[in-house]
Write a protein that holds these residues in place. Structure first.
Motif, short mmCIF file in Angstrom:
data_model
loop_
_atom_site.label_atom_id
_atom_site.label_comp_id
_atom_site.label_asym_id
_atom_site.label_seq_id
_atom_site.Cartn_x
_atom_site.Cartn_y
_atom_site.Cartn_z
N GLY A 124 0.44 -1.14 0.18
CA GLY A 124 -0.07 0.10 -0.36
C GLY A 124 0.69 1.01 -0.23
O GLY A 124 0.54 2.43 -0.43
N TYR A 125 1.97 1.60 1.29
CA TYR A 125 2.44 2.67 0.85
C TYR A 125 3.13 2.76 -0.46
O TYR A 125 3.95 4.05 -1.50
CB TYR A 125 3.62 2.32 2.24
N VAL A 126 3.93 1.63 -1.11
CA VAL A 126 5.07 1.73 -2.56
C VAL A 126 4.41 2.48 -3.28
O VAL A 126 4.77 3.16 -3.95
CB VAL A 126 5.40 0.57 -2.54
N LEU A 127 2.87 1.45 -3.52
CA LEU A 127 1.64 2.44 -4.63
C LEU A 127 1.47 3.96 -4.26
O LEU A 127 1.03 4.81 -4.99
CB LEU A 127 0.40 1.57 -4.20
N LEU A 140 -5.58 -1.97 0.79
CA LEU A 140 -4.93 -1.95 0.42
C LEU A 140 -4.27 -1.56 2.57
O LEU A 140 -4.06 -2.53 2.88
CB LEU A 140 -3.76 -2.00 0.37
N LEU A 141 -4.11 -0.08 2.02
CA LEU A 141 -2.98 0.35 3.93
C LEU A 141 -4.61 -0.35 5.33
O LEU A 141 -4.32 -0.54 6.26
CB LEU A 141 -3.37 2.06 3.62
N THR A 142 -5.86 -0.09 4.39
CA THR A 142 -6.71 -0.66 5.44
C THR A 142 -6.95 -1.96 5.62
O THR A 142 -6.92 -2.05 7.28
CB THR A 142 -8.43 0.11 5.35
N VAL A 143 -6.22 -2.37 5.10
CA VAL A 143 -6.43 -3.83 5.07
C VAL A 143 -4.63 -4.27 6.15
O VAL A 143 -4.85 -5.28 6.89
CB VAL A 143 -6.02 -5.04 3.97
N GLY A 144 -4.07 -3.46 5.91
CA GLY A 144 -2.80 -3.60 6.09
C GLY A 144 -2.39 -3.60 7.93
O GLY A 144 -2.64 -4.03 8.99
N TRP A 145 -3.16 -2.97 8.43
CA TRP A 145 -3.68 -2.46 9.60
C TRP A 145 -4.90 -2.95 10.37
O TRP A 145 -4.27 -3.26 11.45
CB TRP A 145 -4.18 -0.78 9.71
N PHE A 146 -5.98 -3.25 9.62
CA PHE A 146 -6.81 -4.36 9.94
C PHE A 146 -5.88 -5.57 10.47
O PHE A 146 -5.72 -6.46 12.00
CB PHE A 146 -7.57 -4.79 8.76
N PHE A 147 -4.99 -6.15 9.24
CA PHE A 147 -4.30 -7.44 10.02
C PHE A 147 -2.83 -7.36 11.46
O PHE A 147 -2.82 -7.55 12.25
CB PHE A 147 -3.29 -8.01 9.31
N GLY A 148 -3.10 -6.02 11.48
CA GLY A 148 -1.73 -5.26 12.58
C GLY A 148 -2.86 -5.77 13.65
O GLY A 148 -1.89 -5.30 14.71
N ALA A 149 -3.80 -4.98 14.02
CA ALA A 149 -4.70 -4.67 14.57
C ALA A 149 -5.01 -6.69 15.26
O ALA A 149 -4.67 -7.11 17.08
CB ALA A 149 -6.03 -4.40 14.89
N VAL A 150 -5.08 -7.58 14.38
CA VAL A 150 -5.77 -8.41 14.65
C VAL A 150 -4.50 -9.69 15.66
O VAL A 150 -4.34 -10.03 16.21
CB VAL A 150 -5.55 -9.80 13.39
N THR A 151 -3.24 -8.78 14.59
CA THR A 151 -1.50 -9.26 15.39
C THR A 151 -1.46 -8.87 16.67
O THR A 151 -1.53 -9.90 17.51
CB THR A 151 -0.71 -8.74 14.59
N ALA A 152 -1.95 -7.73 17.03
CA ALA A 152 -2.19 -7.25 18.48
C ALA A 152 -2.89 -7.66 19.35
O ALA A 152 -2.06 -8.42 20.48
CB ALA A 152 -2.00 -6.16 18.43
N VAL A 153 -4.14 -8.56 19.28
CA VAL A 153 -5.10 -9.24 20.42
C VAL A 153 -4.76 -9.93 19.86
O VAL A 153 -4.65 -10.79 21.22
CB VAL A 153 -6.31 -8.81 19.26
N GLY A 154 -3.92 -10.91 19.18
CA GLY A 154 -3.60 -12.37 19.34
C GLY A 154 -2.46 -12.24 20.75
O GLY A 154 -2.21 -13.79 20.63
N LEU A 155 -1.72 -11.36 20.26
CA LEU A 155 -0.02 -12.10 21.22
C LEU A 155 -1.11 -11.10 22.56
O LEU A 155 -0.41 -12.19 23.73
CB LEU A 155 0.39 -10.19 20.88
N ALA A 156 -1.32 -10.96 22.14
CA ALA A 156 -2.75 -9.96 23.83
C ALA A 156 -2.80 -11.89 24.74
O ALA A 156 -2.74 -11.76 26.19
CB ALA A 156 -2.98 -9.31 23.77
N VAL A 157 -4.16 -12.44 23.47
CA VAL A 157 -4.55 -13.34 24.22
C VAL A 157 -3.37 -14.37 24.45
O VAL A 157 -3.64 -15.18 25.58
CB VAL A 157 -5.18 -13.84 23.24
N ALA A 158 -2.24 -14.66 23.54
CA ALA A 158 -1.51 -15.55 23.82
C ALA A 158 -0.78 -15.13 25.03
O ALA A 158 -0.39 -16.29 26.21
CB ALA A 158 -0.45 -15.59 22.49
N ALA A 159 -0.06 -14.26 25.45
CA ALA A 159 0.58 -13.84 26.59
C ALA A 159 -0.67 -14.17 27.26
O ALA A 159 0.07 -15.02 28.74
CB ALA A 159 0.35 -12.75 26.64
N ALA A 160 -1.77 -13.93 27.86
CA ALA A 160 -2.80 -13.89 28.99
C ALA A 160 -2.66 -15.87 28.78
O ALA A 160 -2.78 -16.03 30.24
CB ALA A 160 -4.24 -13.65 28.42
N GLY A 161 -3.14 -16.44 27.95
CA GLY A 161 -3.21 -17.90 28.70
C GLY A 161 -1.67 -18.33 28.93
O GLY A 161 -1.38 -19.67 29.48
#
Length: 271
Positions: A124-127, A140-161
């Motif tokens: 997205g940033y190259v385009l 593309l940038l919106t989808v990228g930031w969405f997956f970034g948020a999913v990554t942060a939530v997943g890491l938080a859930v894994a750490a809590a587990g």
């Protein structure tokens, strides 16, 4: 120091016998019958003697040891379950499978989401650097930031587990140390009965007999020889031709008297 092999004592129980022996010698002075330890025989000497006599000592508790090994083997290898109890393990196995799948998902989701976020954001940033800017670069940038948020939530859930699992295992470990549920009551009682029989009927009598045995007198040391003993012979008396003869005299000899056939003695002239 390793023990001699005892035919009726399993390898895993030889270390237990050594512990019984070491504890007994460590607290020997607390027993009146072992108060002489260190006077005639040291604790290390008694330990060596007992290790060499392991088979004899443990044979005094053969019945208790046979029962102990029997119940221990039954605990380690229980009888196969009946048909009525098959359903319960199946449910437990399904539960464990579900828990394992959830753990895999919890680990994979952050990784995949992070990879997707990196790809979409980079593209997205190259385009956005092109002129004119493509219309879908913002998507593309919106989808990228969405997956970034999913990554942060997943890491938080894994750490809590992980934190919950660590706390749960810690609590279980404290309980296990406090109650020591490694062996059931029957196996633990059989083990203590064998230890007591080995100590009372085998080890203590052996140590008492070793301390009461008469001391062995050391062999007399050989005295160094002051002189060599005389033998029943003397060396031959060799002498040179001049030994034993007066000085100045030499052995005399004369040359043989040779005569020719014509020589017969005094000078003779024919008349």
């Amino acid at each position: 120091m390793h023990m001699n092999s005892a035919p009726h004592l399993l390898n895993e129980d030889r270390a237990e016998f050594e512990r019984i022996l070491d504890e007994t010698l460590r607290h020997a002075h607390d027993r009146p019958d072992l108060a002489d330890v260190g006077k005639r025989l040291t604790a290390e000497q008694l330990r060596t003697m007992a290790l060499h006599a392991t088979s004899l000592i443990t044979a005094t508790a053969a019945d208790e040891y046979e029962y102990y090994t029997k119940v221990r083997e039954e605990f380690r290898h229980p009888a196969p379950p009946s048909a009525d109890s098959v359903s319960a393990p199946s449910v437990a196995g399904a539960t464990e499978t579900g828990a394992g799948l959830a753990a895999i998902v919890a680990v994979l989701v952050p990784i995949l989401a992070a990879a997707a976020a990196v790809v979409f954001l980079c593209v997205g940033y190259v385009l956005r650097m092109l002129s004119p800017v493509p219309a879908f670069s913002a998507t593309l940038l919106t989808v990228g930031w969405f997956f970034g948020a999913v990554t942060a939530v997943g890491l938080a859930v894994a750490a809590a587990g992980l934190l919950i699992t660590a706390l749960r295992n810690g609590a279980t470990q404290v309980t296990a140390d406090a109650s020591d549920p490694a062996w059931p009551d029957e196996v633990a009682g059989a083990r203590e009965a064998w230890r007591e029989a080995v100590l009372v009927r085998g080890l203590l009598p052996f140590l008492r007999d070793a301390l009461a045995a008469p001391a062995v007198k050391p062999a007399p040391k050989a005295r160094p020889a002051q002189h060599l003993p005389k033998m029943g012979y003397s060396r031959p008396n060799f002498s040179s031709p001049g030994d034993g003869a007066p000085a100045g005299r030499r052995p005399s000899y004369s040359s043989p008297d040779f005569s020719s056939p014509d020589y017969g003695g005094p000078e003779h002239h024919p008349e």
